[in-house]
Write an enzyme that holds these catalytic residues in place. Structure first.
Site: not given
Length: 342
Positions: A16-18, A70, A101, A140, A203, A225-226
């Site tokens: 999950p990424m805002a 979430q 977060c 998380k 990573d 994620g990223r």
């Protein structure tokens, strides 16, 4: 046990990424091989106040299952009430609690990773939410507040005892933010300390990364994620590597451009056709992220920073190929001139 952790499965989660993992992007990542989805985090208080914007973040399509919503907050009873409202609106497969977060505005409200400093409150939040809902609850977290307070194993045991059915662990402290390297030794220690599935996060950029962490740790799944922000094909590449031990061919420039345009079209269709300018403006950073690893990416980013319509996007993409052709011709001419001079 959560069914996607059966012995013969090793699920890949989209983190999950805002501002990133909205309903449109999740759907596209699902098509590319992501197994489990989690929505952008939502405020429990926003849900209870029936804030339309907050509720919007809980939207998902049936094709995205299994999916969790979430929540973040610091009042377990209120969070349980919010979770029940979400279940009334649209039945997710699980509720996920954000204990990770690092953003100041969340931490300042005693949410996210701030609870890693207050284990009794963290335990209360987890237990109250688990008690309040009839569906699984997961969490998380990060490995700790800072380098002097790495308490991931202790926190994981508390979460397990509080009714969590899986834990995703990001291998950085809150103080690190997204700098430095993720500590997969601590993630492995967490996986060894609890009986519930642990999902490793941090990573992961390729299929080889997924395979290495699967082989070297006791995690039961991986969260990406990223890397997905710049290369959503990472899920497809990871599954290919896990199945064959070989790197798959990266997405072509044409594939990337088709994905960019499709993302924009889907965002406009989802959020309202009369808002094309606003939506394309909000997509600028997303488009620039997709240019990473593309030859001439700097040229694209300069133009994407001003894009305001689908027509303009098409013009930029067409101009890119002309620009690359001109560069290639110029380099060829230089090479020929160099031979002549020699």
């Amino acid at each position: 046990m959560l069914p996607w952790f059966s012995p013969d499965r090793f699920p890949l989660y989209l983190a999950p990424m805002a501002g990133v993992t909205d309903v449109v992007f999740r759907g596209m990542c699902k098509e590319l091989g992501a197994d489990v989805m989690v929505t952008e985090f939502v405020s429990a208080e926003g849900i209870l106040q029936r804030d339309d914007r907050t509720r919007h973040y809980t939207d998902f399509d049936e094709a995205q299952r299994p999916i969790g919503v979430q929540l973040f907050g610091s009042d377990g009873v209120r969070m349980g009430e919010a979770a029940r409202k979400i279940i009334d609106w649209k039945q997710p497969d699980f509720i996920d609690i954000n204990f990770g977060c690092p953003v100041n505005k969340v931490v300042a409200k005693n949410g996210g990773s701030s609870l890693l400093k207050d284990c009794p409150l963290l335990q209360s939040v987890a237990a109250e939410v688990a008690k309040a809902v009839p569906i699984p609850v997961t969490a998380k977290m990060r490995i700790g507040w800072d380098a002097q307070n790495v308490n991931a194993v202790e926190v994981a045991r508390i979460l397990e005892d509080s009714g969590m059915q899986a834990i995703a662990v990001h291998g950085r402290t809150r103080a690190q933010g997204y700098t430095g390297e993720a500590d997969w030794e601590v993630i492995d220690q967490v996986a060894a300390a609890v009986k519930i599935p642990v999902i490793g996060n941090g990573d992961i950029h390729s299929g080889a990364d997924v395979q290495r962490r699967r082989a070297q740790t006791r995690v039961r799944g991986i969260m990406i994620g990223r890397a997905a922000m710049t290369n959503p094909w990472v899920f497809q590449e990871a599954k290919h590597f896990l199945a064959t031990g070989e790197q798959s061919k990266p997405a072509s420039i044409e594939d990337r451009f088709a994905f960019m345009r499709r993302h924009c079209v889907a965002a406009i269709a989802h959020d309202g056709r009369g808002r094309e300018f606003e939506i394309l403006r909000s997509m600028r950073n997303r488009l620039m992220n997709y240019t990473k690893s593309i030859p001439g990416g700097k040229w694209l980013r300069q133009h994407f920073s001003q894009v305001a319509s689908l027509t303009q996007l098409d013009d930029i993409l067409a101009a890119y190929f002309r620009h690359q052709e001109e560069l290639a011709n110029a380099q060829e001419e230089l090479a020929v001139d160099g031979v002549r001079c020699a």
